[in-house]
Design a protein around this motif. Structure first.
Motif, PDB file in Angstrom:
ATOM      1  N   LEU A  68       4.489 -19.975 -36.044  1.00 38.93           N
ATOM      2  CA  LEU A  68       2.933 -19.580 -36.056  1.00 38.93           C
ATOM      3  C   LEU A  68       2.169 -20.060 -34.865  1.00 38.93           C
ATOM      4  N   PRO A  69       1.467 -19.495 -34.121  1.00 36.35           N
ATOM      5  CA  PRO A  69       0.473 -19.781 -33.321  1.00 36.35           C
ATOM      6  C   PRO A  69      -0.466 -20.808 -33.891  1.00 36.35           C
ATOM      7  N   ILE A  70      -0.669 -22.201 -33.401  1.00 39.71           N
ATOM      8  CA  ILE A  70      -1.456 -23.084 -33.975  1.00 39.71           C
ATOM      9  C   ILE A  70      -2.449 -23.766 -32.975  1.00 39.71           C
ATOM     10  N   THR A  71      -3.809 -24.149 -33.634  1.00 43.43           N
ATOM     11  CA  THR A  71      -4.784 -24.858 -32.717  1.00 43.43           C
ATOM     12  C   THR A  71      -5.468 -25.833 -33.706  1.00 43.43           C
ATOM     13  N   THR A  72      -6.073 -26.532 -32.910  1.00 46.08           N
ATOM     14  CA  THR A  72      -6.766 -27.660 -33.708  1.00 46.08           C
ATOM     15  C   THR A  72      -8.181 -27.581 -32.918  1.00 46.08           C
ATOM     16  N   LEU A  73      -9.086 -28.117 -33.820  1.00 47.45           N
ATOM     17  CA  LEU A  73     -10.471 -28.462 -33.204  1.00 47.45           C
ATOM     18  C   LEU A  73     -10.512 -29.832 -32.537  1.00 47.45           C
ATOM     19  N   ASN A  74     -11.251 -30.292 -31.768  1.00 50.86           N
ATOM     20  CA  ASN A  74     -11.212 -31.485 -31.256  1.00 50.86           C
ATOM     21  C   ASN A  74     -11.309 -32.740 -32.231  1.00 50.86           C
ATOM     22  N   PHE A  75     -11.976 -32.487 -33.388  1.00 45.88           N
ATOM     23  CA  PHE A  75     -12.035 -32.897 -34.637  1.00 45.88           C
ATOM     24  C   PHE A  75     -10.811 -32.604 -35.720  1.00 45.88           C
TER      25      PHE A  75
END
Length: 381
Positions: A68-75
């Motif tokens: 699955l594609p995943i991203t995060t916030l800088n936090f």
């Protein structure tokens, strides 16, 4: 008899609550499973609570198995292994890289894990995430397609995600931009500094970035495998990262810590240098000498005296606090070539602390900080 009856009723109540909680967790997992199977363009967004509750490996396993594609916030940076092919980068509202922004905001299902949407992690609240297409889980509550769910075990749900069956993403990701860093004899600049850092960092390192130019530069780089990131974007408490880096290095001696901190922030907590010398710690400390509070200059008061600080002789501080050369190596860096040379030397020398002063222009700042500064300045009018 009364005492036994009281105990039996208490046990019954406990079992009933446990059963209810377990049912709630299963309902949440079923909803996630169903939504992922029906989605054509899903995306996972991981946040800082994943790190706070030690769930990084669980999230990484889940994403690795399902692709699955995943991203995060800088936090929440380093909540997942950023070396995975499906890691997209950092989402930050309108300040995100355009292809990442379009990918995330056009998703037909969003699974948010341990995310808090704050001003500095959403491009000053410029995010566009459709809550009607979202399941968002936090330690204190969940929201499933705009319906609040409470009394469930966040850690248990996240740990069980890899047990979901029949989920494998077969769509496209985005093209991630990597630039080979070729150093020159030119003076070191903010943009080139963070390109070099991304190129030179290694696996099993912990990057600690002060809430200033350092955070806005370091949060954009792709970390190597088994790496961690420590920052403080929620409260923006300057001076936090120097003692935080030392405490974290004491707790985790296997991961070499790389601290990036501005001169203004360092002046608030520099006394902890004595602790690092006493404890014989070996982090690599980069002190960004840009003559004052550059992050504040970008937001408000670029020429105001309250953003000026006294100029210290930073390279002499280890000696001032009692360090000898066999414990702390002190360097001054002004050019790209010097930075690459010192970085490689420090990474190879694992038994000593490196104290490296980076001399940068007063008004030089990472592109992301300049953009964020304009947004904050508009809000403050």
């Amino acid at each position: 008899m009364a005492r036994f009856l009281h105990f039996s009723m208490a046990l019954y109540t406990l079992e009933k609550e446990s059963s209810t909680t377990n049912t709630t967790e299963q309902v949440i997992l079923s909803k996630i499973e169903e939504s992922l199977k029906n989605a054509q363009k899903p995306v996972v967004i991981a946040g800082h609570e994943v790190i706070s509750f030690g769930l990084e490996k669980a999230v990484t396993q889940f994403v690795s198995e399902t692709k699955l594609p995943i991203t995060t916030l800088n936090f929440g940076k380093s909540a997942v292994d950023e070396s995975l092919p499906s890691f997209l980068g950092i989402y930050n509202g309108k300040l995100s890289e355009i292809s990442l922004k379009n990918f995330v905001e056009s998703a037909d299902f969003i699974l948010m894990l341990g995310v808090k949407l704050t001003d500095s992690s959403t491009g000053a609240f410029t995010h566009h995430l459709d809550e009607n297409k979202m399941i968002s889980l936090n330690i204190d509550e969940g929201i499933i397609f705009n319906k609040v769910v409470e009394d469930f075990d966040f850690r248990a749900v996240v740990s069980s995600l890899s047990e979901l069956k029949g989920i494998e993403y077969e769509g496209q990701y985005i093209d991630k931009q990597y630039e080979d860093f070729i150093p020159s004899s030119a003076p070191l600049s903010q943009d080139r500094l963070w390109q070099a850092v991304e190129s030179l960092t290694q696996s099993n390192e912990t990057i600690v970035a002060e809430q200033g130019t350092s955070f806005f530069g370091a949060s954009t780089i792709f970390l190597k495998s088994n790496s961690r990131f420590i920052g403080q974007p929620l409260w923006g408490s300057i001076g936090y990262t120097f003692p935080a880096a030392l405490g974290s290095q004491i707790a985790d001696k296997e991961s070499r810590h790389l601290l990036f901190i501005g001169d203004g922030s360092l002046q608030l907590t520099v006394q902890e240098l004595g602790l690092s010398i006493r404890e014989k710690l070996n982090p690599i400390c980069f002190i960004i000498n840009n003559d004052g509070y550059t992050v504040e200059r970008e937001i408000h008061g670029p020429t105001q005296s309250y953003n000026d600080i006294p100029m210290w002789n930073y390279s002499k501080l280890p000696e001032t606090f009692g360090a000898t050369e066999d414990r702390v190596v002190s360097k001054i860096v002004r050019t790209e070539n010097e930075f690459v040379s010192v970085m490689k030397e420090a990474q190879a020398d694992i038994n000593r602390m490196y104290w490296i002063e980076l001399v940068l222009e007063k008004e030089d700042a990472p592109k992301l900080l300049k953009q964020m500064g304009k947004l904050f300045a508009e809000q403050n009018k």
